[in-house]
Write a protein that holds these residues in place. Sequence first.
Motif, PDB file in Angstrom:
ATOM      1  N   TRP A  39      16.204 -84.282  67.502  1.00 42.13           N
ATOM      2  CA  TRP A  39      14.877 -84.478  66.960  1.00 42.13           C
ATOM      3  C   TRP A  39      14.808 -85.731  66.095  1.00 42.13           C
ATOM      4  O   TRP A  39      15.807 -86.196  65.568  1.00 42.13           O
ATOM      5  CB  TRP A  39      14.357 -83.264  66.203  1.00 42.13           C
ATOM      6  CG  TRP A  39      15.193 -82.740  65.085  1.00 42.13           C
ATOM      7  CD1 TRP A  39      16.127 -81.752  65.166  1.00 42.13           C
ATOM      8  CD2 TRP A  39      15.167 -83.134  63.712  1.00 42.13           C
ATOM      9  NE1 TRP A  39      16.683 -81.519  63.944  1.00 42.13           N
ATOM     10  CE2 TRP A  39      16.115 -82.355  63.024  1.00 42.13           C
ATOM     11  CE3 TRP A  39      14.445 -84.078  62.996  1.00 42.13           C
ATOM     12  CZ2 TRP A  39      16.350 -82.482  61.666  1.00 42.13           C
ATOM     13  CZ3 TRP A  39      14.690 -84.216  61.635  1.00 42.13           C
ATOM     14  CH2 TRP A  39      15.620 -83.408  60.995  1.00 42.13           C
ATOM     15  N   VAL A  40      13.604 -86.256  66.021  1.00 41.01           N
ATOM     16  CA  VAL A  40      13.286 -87.429  65.205  1.00 41.01           C
ATOM     17  C   VAL A  40      11.981 -87.110  64.498  1.00 41.01           C
ATOM     18  O   VAL A  40      11.016 -86.705  65.137  1.00 41.01           O
ATOM     19  CB  VAL A  40      13.113 -88.696  66.072  1.00 41.01           C
ATOM     20  CG1 VAL A  40      12.682 -89.879  65.230  1.00 41.01           C
ATOM     21  CG2 VAL A  40      14.390 -89.004  66.829  1.00 41.01           C
ATOM     22  N   SER A  41      11.950 -87.299  63.177  1.00 39.25           N
ATOM     23  CA  SER A  41      10.737 -86.908  62.457  1.00 39.25           C
ATOM     24  C   SER A  41       9.708 -88.020  62.340  1.00 39.25           C
ATOM     25  O   SER A  41       8.527 -87.750  62.355  1.00 39.25           O
ATOM     26  CB  SER A  41      11.081 -86.355  61.073  1.00 39.25           C
ATOM     27  OG  SER A  41      11.678 -87.344  60.276  1.00 39.25           O
ATOM     28  N   LYS A  42      10.099 -89.278  62.209  1.00 45.61           N
ATOM     29  CA  LYS A  42       9.114 -90.359  62.137  1.00 45.61           C
ATOM     30  C   LYS A  42       9.724 -91.663  62.636  1.00 45.61           C
ATOM     31  O   LYS A  42      10.373 -92.378  61.880  1.00 45.61           O
ATOM     32  CB  LYS A  42       8.607 -90.556  60.715  1.00 45.61           C
ATOM     33  CG  LYS A  42       7.586 -89.532  60.275  1.00 45.61           C
ATOM     34  CD  LYS A  42       7.100 -89.825  58.877  1.00 45.61           C
ATOM     35  CE  LYS A  42       5.944 -90.786  58.929  1.00 45.61           C
ATOM     36  NZ  LYS A  42       5.302 -90.963  57.608  1.00 45.61           N
ATOM     37  N   ILE A  50      13.461 -95.799  61.912  1.00 40.88           N
ATOM     38  CA  ILE A  50      13.188 -94.396  61.633  1.00 40.88           C
ATOM     39  C   ILE A  50      12.805 -94.283  60.161  1.00 40.88           C
ATOM     40  O   ILE A  50      13.566 -94.675  59.285  1.00 40.88           O
ATOM     41  CB  ILE A  50      14.419 -93.517  61.926  1.00 40.88           C
ATOM     42  CG1 ILE A  50      14.830 -93.638  63.395  1.00 40.88           C
ATOM     43  CG2 ILE A  50      14.151 -92.072  61.539  1.00 40.88           C
ATOM     44  CD1 ILE A  50      13.863 -93.069  64.390  1.00 40.88           C
ATOM     45  N   THR A  54      16.527 -87.478  61.279  1.00 39.81           N
ATOM     46  CA  THR A  54      16.863 -87.302  62.691  1.00 39.81           C
ATOM     47  C   THR A  54      18.021 -86.325  62.827  1.00 39.81           C
ATOM     48  O   THR A  54      18.743 -86.053  61.864  1.00 39.81           O
ATOM     49  CB  THR A  54      17.293 -88.624  63.355  1.00 39.81           C
ATOM     50  OG1 THR A  54      18.544 -89.043  62.805  1.00 39.81           O
ATOM     51  CG2 THR A  54      16.263 -89.709  63.172  1.00 39.81           C
ATOM     52  N   SER A 120       7.291 -88.867  67.015  1.00 46.08           N
ATOM     53  CA  SER A 120       8.242 -87.846  66.575  1.00 46.08           C
ATOM     54  C   SER A 120       8.344 -86.790  67.669  1.00 46.08           C
ATOM     55  O   SER A 120       7.460 -86.654  68.506  1.00 46.08           O
ATOM     56  CB  SER A 120       7.794 -87.212  65.266  1.00 46.08           C
ATOM     57  OG  SER A 120       6.527 -86.591  65.423  1.00 46.08           O
TER      58      SER A 120
END
Length: 128
Positions: A39-42, A50, A54, A120
Amino acid sequence: MTSQLNVDTIKGQTAETSITIQGEGSATTNLQQGLCKHWVSKGDMAGNEIDGETFNNASYTDHNTGIARFNMTNPMSNALYMVVANTEGYCYNTVIIDSDTWNQSNTNDGGTSFADSFASGGAWGDLA
């Protein structure tokens, strides 16, 4: 009374890579299948960086205008996994996946690539 379990590794007894847990009611579920593997949040689509947290993410690149590419540290076993993606702003998402990357393409309501947003998302499937 409270209990505490401290362990470093959990392995299945019958098969080391499979642990079944009791779900709600009588249903059971496989623990490994229910975990988010990447996962990647932003991901800042305009800045190639980023801005959030993550998990299992090796790198992130601005692949093209409005297209973010997330590269996994540990890839999936094949391209048959699920990605749930989101973006900031008023635009539409299209996700293209491969075993070790997934791309998120953002367009506005007129179909024009929308680069100034955050991408995201997360991926669920079998790791290689």
